[in-house]
Design a protein around this motif. Sequence first.
Motif, short mmCIF file in Angstrom:
data_model
loop_
_atom_site.label_atom_id
_atom_site.label_comp_id
_atom_site.label_asym_id
_atom_site.label_seq_id
_atom_site.Cartn_x
_atom_site.Cartn_y
_atom_site.Cartn_z
N PHE A 49 0.66 -1.01 0.02
CA PHE A 49 -0.11 0.08 -0.08
C PHE A 49 0.99 1.30 -0.03
O PHE A 49 1.29 1.80 1.03
CB PHE A 49 -0.87 0.08 1.19
N LYS A 53 -3.81 6.57 0.94
CA LYS A 53 -5.32 6.74 0.38
C LYS A 53 -5.50 5.32 -0.17
O LYS A 53 -6.70 4.75 -0.09
CB LYS A 53 -5.19 7.86 -0.78
N GLU A 54 -4.39 4.59 -0.88
CA GLU A 54 -4.60 3.21 -1.03
C GLU A 54 -5.01 2.18 -0.05
O GLU A 54 -5.86 1.39 -0.32
CB GLU A 54 -3.24 2.75 -1.91
N ASP A 57 -8.49 3.01 0.64
CA ASP A 57 -9.51 2.55 -0.41
C ASP A 57 -9.67 1.30 -0.16
O ASP A 57 -10.81 0.80 -0.50
CB ASP A 57 -8.92 2.73 -1.63
#
Length: 84
Positions: A49, A53-54, A57
């Motif tokens: 990651f 944000k990833e 998400d």
Amino acid sequence: MAGKDRAGRRESILAAASSIADSDGLDAVTVRATADKAGVGVGTLRHYFPTQKELFDAIVARRVDTIIDDSVVLDTSASLDARI
């Protein structure tokens, strides 16, 4: 075998992040807290990651997947109206 280990490590990181979010809220999901809970280094977490944000998400996608039942949508024997 390496691919399976890779998927398992990503899953354990995501499970740790999801656990933190469930118990303490999304704001508590930090890279360091997640890495500690998953038992991996920060660099390893960043490999799977690269950004916060990833990671967020992925947590949200996991939650949506558990809430939404795709079986009705994917059931081609059901009428189109029933699948919408």
